[in-house]
Design an enzyme around this catalytic site. Sequence first.
Site, PDB file in Angstrom:
ATOM      1  N   SER A  10       0.835  -1.208   0.000  1.00 18.06           N
ATOM      2  CA  SER A  10       0.000   0.000   0.000  1.00 18.06           C
ATOM      3  C   SER A  10       0.864   1.249   0.000  1.00 18.06           C
ATOM      4  CB  SER A  10      -0.910   0.005   1.226  1.00 18.06           C
ATOM      5  OG  SER A  10      -1.614   1.231   1.310  1.00 18.06           O
ATOM      6  N   HIS A  33      -0.828  -1.027  -4.431  1.00 15.54           N
ATOM      7  CA  HIS A  33      -2.152  -0.644  -3.947  1.00 15.54           C
ATOM      8  C   HIS A  33      -2.194   0.854  -3.695  1.00 15.54           C
ATOM      9  CE1 HIS A  33      -6.038  -1.863  -2.309  1.00 15.54           C
ATOM     10  NE2 HIS A  33      -5.849  -0.978  -1.332  1.00 15.54           N
ATOM     11  N   ASP A  35      -4.639   3.800  -2.331  1.00 17.63           N
ATOM     12  CA  ASP A  35      -5.869   4.125  -1.600  1.00 17.63           C
ATOM     13  C   ASP A  35      -6.278   5.573  -1.831  1.00 17.63           C
ATOM     14  OD1 ASP A  35      -6.577   1.730  -0.181  1.00 17.63           O
ATOM     15  OD2 ASP A  35      -4.768   2.007   1.013  1.00 17.63           O
ATOM     16  N   MET A  37      -9.128   8.339  -0.612  1.00 17.75           N
ATOM     17  CA  MET A  37     -10.146   8.645   0.394  1.00 17.75           C
ATOM     18  C   MET A  37     -10.637  10.071   0.195  1.00 17.75           C
ATOM     19  SD  MET A  37      -8.221   7.142   3.772  1.00 17.75           S
ATOM     20  CE  MET A  37      -7.138   5.702   3.662  1.00 17.75           C
ATOM     21  N   HIS A  66      -7.994   1.616  -5.063  1.00 18.98           N
ATOM     22  CA  HIS A  66      -9.109   1.385  -4.145  1.00 18.98           C
ATOM     23  C   HIS A  66      -9.785   2.717  -3.850  1.00 18.98           C
ATOM     24  CE1 HIS A  66     -10.346   0.031   0.201  1.00 18.98           C
ATOM     25  NE2 HIS A  66     -11.383   0.156  -0.589  1.00 18.98           N
ATOM     26  N   MET A  68     -12.221   4.756  -1.977  1.00 23.09           N
ATOM     27  CA  MET A  68     -13.070   4.900  -0.796  1.00 23.09           C
ATOM     28  C   MET A  68     -13.734   6.266  -0.879  1.00 23.09           C
ATOM     29  SD  MET A  68     -10.591   3.162   2.080  1.00 23.09           S
ATOM     30  CE  MET A  68      -9.047   3.460   1.188  1.00 23.09           C
ATOM     31  N   MET A 139     -12.388  -5.986   3.504  1.00 21.44           N
ATOM     32  CA  MET A 139     -11.648  -5.166   4.462  1.00 21.44           C
ATOM     33  C   MET A 139     -11.555  -5.893   5.796  1.00 21.44           C
ATOM     34  SD  MET A 139     -10.670  -2.508   2.821  1.00 21.44           S
ATOM     35  CE  MET A 139      -9.980  -1.661   4.248  1.00 21.44           C
ATOM     36  N   GLY A 146      -6.044   4.169  10.496  1.00 21.73           N
ATOM     37  CA  GLY A 146      -4.805   3.424  10.562  1.00 21.73           C
ATOM     38  C   GLY A 146      -4.607   2.780  11.921  1.00 21.73           C
ATOM     39  N   GLY A 147      -3.680   1.829  11.983  1.00 18.35           N
ATOM     40  CA  GLY A 147      -3.280   1.228  13.239  1.00 18.35           C
ATOM     41  C   GLY A 147      -4.315   0.343  13.901  1.00 18.35           C
ATOM     42  N   ASP A 177      -7.372  -6.437   2.994  1.00 19.87           N
ATOM     43  CA  ASP A 177      -6.629  -5.223   3.307  1.00 19.87           C
ATOM     44  C   ASP A 177      -6.896  -4.852   4.757  1.00 19.87           C
ATOM     45  OD1 ASP A 177      -5.404  -2.767   3.439  1.00 19.87           O
ATOM     46  OD2 ASP A 177      -6.656  -1.810   1.922  1.00 19.87           O
ATOM     47  N   GLY A 178      -5.817  -4.747   5.545  1.00 17.94           N
ATOM     48  CA  GLY A 178      -5.933  -4.272   6.911  1.00 17.94           C
ATOM     49  C   GLY A 178      -5.278  -5.192   7.921  1.00 17.94           C
ATOM     50  N   GLY A 199       0.820  -2.788   4.086  1.00 22.01           N
ATOM     51  CA  GLY A 199       1.407  -1.461   4.128  1.00 22.01           C
ATOM     52  C   GLY A 199       2.695  -1.429   4.910  1.00 22.01           C
TER      53      GLY A 199
END
Length: 219
Positions: A10, A33, A35, A37, A66, A68, A139, A146-147, A177-178, A199
Amino acid sequence: MILLIKIAPSILSADFTRLGEEIASIRDAEYLHFDVMDGIFVPNISVGIPVLEAVRKFTDMTLDVHLMITEPVRYVKNFIDAGADIVVIHVEADTPERTAEALKVIRASGKRAGLSLKPKTPVDAVLPYLDLLDLILVMTVEPGFGGQKFMADQLDKVRYLRARIDERGLGCEIEVDGGINPETAKLCVDAGVDVLVAGSAVFGAGDRTGVIRRLRCLS
């Protein structure tokens, strides 16, 4: 048996002050990847079309974009024109009719169409679109934050989708992802995942090529 899994580092975990070097360092991965947003569909704002255009000029890697964002049908063609190879939209982001329209636009452009679902969304939400899909993104964290801790319960969705895809003989990949690291990646692969988005597990490693190889070759 050794399974060859596709790895999609990512870009959000990369150092944007030297983005070209960062991308070059993960060139052994199958996908990059990307992202996007919009601050509405998810509460954060990230990169968009200008950065994607710059990345496309720098690399010939498969760009897995991706989105979002709300009402993605408005923008899928723009991201395709900017260089996306795979465009993934969210099933929750628009009406069923406009979701199908966006997927058809992607495929009519000769690109691969994907559909993603949030952790709280029932897996059945993607089934009406299976014939339009090249990829389903499950997901394993709540998008936009994050985190977060890996949500192992989302692997039930992966198992269900793996069975539906295989019984229909479809060529649709399953991506997650995640919270992906070598430990959670093994759980995902055992459940039937084809593509791992990673990531910090990749960009935070000293030996990125080694991490990619370890993630890819899971038995």
